[in-house]
Design an enzyme around this catalytic site. Structure first.
Site, PDB file in Angstrom:
ATOM      1  N   TYR A   1      59.339   1.527  34.963  1.00 16.12           N
ATOM      2  CA  TYR A   1      58.996   2.944  34.802  1.00 16.12           C
ATOM      3  C   TYR A   1      57.697   3.290  35.512  1.00 16.12           C
ATOM      4  O   TYR A   1      57.477   4.430  35.912  1.00 16.12           O
ATOM      5  CB  TYR A   1      58.830   3.291  33.314  1.00 16.12           C
TER       6      TYR A   1
ATOM      7  N   LYS B   1      65.966 -10.920  31.019  1.00 15.52           N
ATOM      8  CA  LYS B   1      66.962 -11.307  32.017  1.00 15.52           C
ATOM      9  C   LYS B   1      66.320 -12.435  32.834  1.00 15.52           C
ATOM     10  O   LYS B   1      66.150 -12.341  34.057  1.00 15.52           O
ATOM     11  CB  LYS B   1      67.321 -10.077  32.881  1.00 15.52           C
TER      12      LYS B   1
ATOM     13  N   ASP C   1      72.241  -8.612  28.750  1.00 17.35           N
ATOM     14  CA  ASP C   1      73.668  -8.273  28.744  1.00 17.35           C
ATOM     15  C   ASP C   1      74.328  -8.805  27.466  1.00 17.35           C
ATOM     16  O   ASP C   1      75.145  -8.128  26.831  1.00 17.35           O
ATOM     17  CB  ASP C   1      74.375  -8.775  30.017  1.00 17.35           C
TER      18      ASP C   1
ATOM     19  N   ASP D   1      64.880   0.982  26.544  1.00 15.40           N
ATOM     20  CA  ASP D   1      65.411   2.346  26.621  1.00 15.40           C
ATOM     21  C   ASP D   1      66.921   2.325  26.390  1.00 15.40           C
ATOM     22  O   ASP D   1      67.466   3.084  25.587  1.00 15.40           O
ATOM     23  CB  ASP D   1      65.093   2.930  28.001  1.00 15.40           C
TER      24      ASP D   1
ATOM     25  N   ASP E   1      69.246   3.268  22.568  1.00 16.17           N
ATOM     26  CA  ASP E   1      70.280   4.311  22.466  1.00 16.17           C
ATOM     27  C   ASP E   1      71.567   3.695  21.929  1.00 16.17           C
ATOM     28  O   ASP E   1      72.249   4.269  21.089  1.00 16.17           O
ATOM     29  CB  ASP E   1      70.562   4.954  23.835  1.00 16.17           C
TER      30      ASP E   1
HETATM   31  C1  IPM Z   1      63.355   7.870  25.759  1.00 15.27           C
HETATM   32  C2  IPM Z   1      63.847   8.763  26.848  1.00 15.27           C
HETATM   33  C3  IPM Z   1      62.831   8.774  27.975  1.00 15.27           C
HETATM   34  C4  IPM Z   1      62.722   7.354  28.507  1.00 15.27           C
HETATM   35  C5  IPM Z   1      63.131   9.749  29.115  1.00 15.27           C
HETATM   36  C6  IPM Z   1      63.291  11.179  28.613  1.00 15.27           C
HETATM   37  C7  IPM Z   1      62.113   9.684  30.216  1.00 15.27           C
HETATM   38  O1  IPM Z   1      65.094   8.363  27.290  1.00 15.27           O
HETATM   39  O2  IPM Z   1      62.292   8.166  25.174  1.00 15.27           O
HETATM   40  O3  IPM Z   1      64.019   6.878  25.455  1.00 15.27           O
HETATM   41  O4  IPM Z   1      63.518   6.943  29.353  1.00 15.27           O
HETATM   42  O5  IPM Z   1      61.822   6.648  28.066  1.00 15.27           O
HETATM   43 MG    MG Z   2      65.946   6.758  26.197  1.00 12.79          MG
END
Ligand code: IPM
Ligand code: MG
Length: 355
Positions: free
Chosen positions: A142, A190, A222, A246, A250
Site C-alpha cells: 500500500y 507467502k 492461499d 485487507d 473481508d
Molecule cells: C479497508 C478498505 C481500504 C483498504 C480501502 C478503502 C482503501 O478496503 O479499510 O479495508 O484497502 O485498506
Molecule cells: Mg478492505
C-alpha cells in the site's frame, strides 16, 4: 469522565450510521454521567469536494488533539470508475493511517447466535467461531515505493516493502493479544514466494521465544483463505501484512452472517480510530436503510480500548445483542420486516436508557 471524540462521518452511508453510534454513546454517557465533546471534520470524497484534499490538515489536527476518532466510511463511485482521477477519497484514508501512525488494524470476528442462519456457511461450522485478525496497516504494498508507470505508460509497478521494525511492533502486539486470549497465533504470509514474507517469518521466530506460552503456526495466505471457510473455529489470533489482511478480513467478515456487523480499531502511535469494516455503500446513502450495528459496535470498542470504559462498552454490546435477538434490525438481516437505520439507532439508545 470527559471524552474528546473526533467524528469523521465521511461518504455514502457514513453520516447516517455515525449518527446512530452517537445516539448509543449519548445514552450510555447520560446513564453513567460522562461528558462527551464531539467535533466533526471532513474526510474522503466530501472533503475533496469541499477542500480539494481527502484528508485536510484541519482534520488531521483535530484527530491528533482528540482522545479517539469515530469514523464512518469513505468512497464514492464517481472515483471508482475513473482510474485517471488525480485525487481519490481512499488517499484520505491512507494518509490518515500514515500520519496517525495507525500500524495495527484489529478486526474481531465473532458470531452472533441469532444470526447463524444468515451465514453462507453451515451453522455447525461457524457456531462459536471467535478470532481476531490483526492487519499491519501502514506498510507493505500500500505504501511501498516506487509505485507508478514506466515512461511509455505500458508497464506499471507497486513495491512491497517491510522493515524488521515494522514487523516487530505488529508481531509483539499480536502476541500480546494472543496472551489475553486462547494463546494461539497464526502468522499468515507467502514465504514460499515473497522476500518480505520470509523476513516476517524470520522476525516472528526471533520474538516467539519471549512468549513461550503462545503456540505459533505459520500459514500461507492461499491456505488461510481456504481454512477461514473450512474451519474458522481453528483460529484465535491471526496476524498478517497489509494487503493479505485487507482481503482476508473481508472474507472473514461474511462468515458471521453480515458485513454490517463487524467493528474495527486502528491503533498505533497517536490517536486510535474506530470504524465499521464495511465501506460507504453508496447505493444506500440517504435512504435510511443501512445497518448501523457495525458502527455502534465500533463505538463500544472505542469505549473499551481508548477510554477503558468496559462496563459502558458492555452496555452497548448487550443492547446490540438484544436488537438482534428481538429482530429490531435493518433489511440486510430481515427482508420482510425491517426497521430503518435511525429506528435501529433509536431502539438501541432506548434500550440502553432503560437498563
Ligand atoms: C479497508 C478498505 C481500504 C483498504 C480501502 C478503502 C482503501 O478496503 O479499510 O479495508 O484497502 O485498506
Ligand atoms: Mg478492505
Amino acid at each position: 469522565m470527559k471524552l474528546n471524540i473526533a467524528v469523521l462521518p465521511g461518504d455514502g452511508i457514513g453520516p447516517e450510521i455515525v449518527e446512530q453510534a452517537r445516539k448509543a454513546l449519548d445514552a450510555v454517557f447520560t446513564k453513567k454521567g460522562h461528558e462527551a465533546v464531539y467535533t466533526e471534520a471532513l474526510v474522503g470524497a466530501i472533503a475533496i469536494d469541499k477542500t480539494g484534499n481527502p484528508y485536510p490538515d484541519e482534520t488531521h489536527e483535530l484527530c491528533m488533539n482528540s482522545d479517539a476518532v469515530l469514523f464512518g466510511a469513505i468512497g464514492d463511485p464517481k472515483y471508482d470508475n475513473d482510474p485517471k482521477a488525480k485525487v481519490r477519497p481512499e488517499q484520505g484514508l491512507l494518509s490518515m493511517r500514515k500520519k496517525l501512525g495507525l500500524y495495527a488494524n484489529i478486526r474481531p470476528v465473532a458470531t452472533f447466535p441469532s444470526l447463524l442462519h444468515k451465514s453462507p456457511l453451515r451453522a455447525d461450522l461457524v457456531e462459536g467461531a471467535d478470532f481476531v485478525a490483526i492487519r499491519e496497516l501502514t506498510g507493505g504494498i500500500y505504501f511501498g515505493r516506487p509505485q507508478g508507470r514506466s515512461e511509455d505508460g505500458r508497464t506499471a509497478y507497486d513495491t512491497n516493502v517491510y522493515s524488521v521494525e515494522e514487523i516487530e511492533r505488529i508481531t509483539r502486539l499480536a502476541f500480546d493479544f494472543a496472551m489475553k486470549r486462547r494463546k494461539k497465533l497464526t502468522v499468515v504470509d507467502k514465504a514460499n514466494v515473497l522476500a518480505t514474507s520470509r523476513l516476517w517469518r524470520e522476525t516472528v521466530q526471533t520474538i516467539a521465544p519471549d512468549y513461550p506460552e503462545v503456540e505459533v503456526e505459520y500459514m500461507f495466505v492461499d491456505n488461510a483463505a481456504m481454512q477461514i471457510i473450512q474451519w474458522p473455529k481453528r483460529f484465535d489470533v491471526m496476524v498478517t501484512e497489509n494487503m493479505f489482511g485487507d482481503i482476508l478480513t473481508d472474507e472473514a467478515s461474511v462468515i458471521t452472517g453480515s458485513l454490517g456487523l463487524l467493528p474495527s480499531a486502528s491503533i498505533g502511535l497517536h490517536t486510535s480510530v474506530f470504524e465499521p469494516i464495511h465501506g460507504s455503500y453508496p447505493q444506500a446513502a440517504g435512504k435510511n436503510i443501512a445497518n448501523p450495528l457495525a458502527t455502534i459496535l465500533s463505538a463500544a470498542l472505542m469505549l473499551e480500548s481508548a477510554f477503558n470504559l468496559k462496563e459502558e462498552a458492555t452496555m452497548i454490546r448487550k443492547a446490540v445483542d438484544a436488537s438482534l435477538e428481538q429482530g429490531k434490525v435493518t433489511e440486510d438481516i430481515d427482508k420482510t420486516n425491517p426497521l430503518s437505520t435511525s429506528a435501529v439507532g433509536d431502539w438501541i439508545a432506548d434500550y440502553i436508557s432503560a437498563m
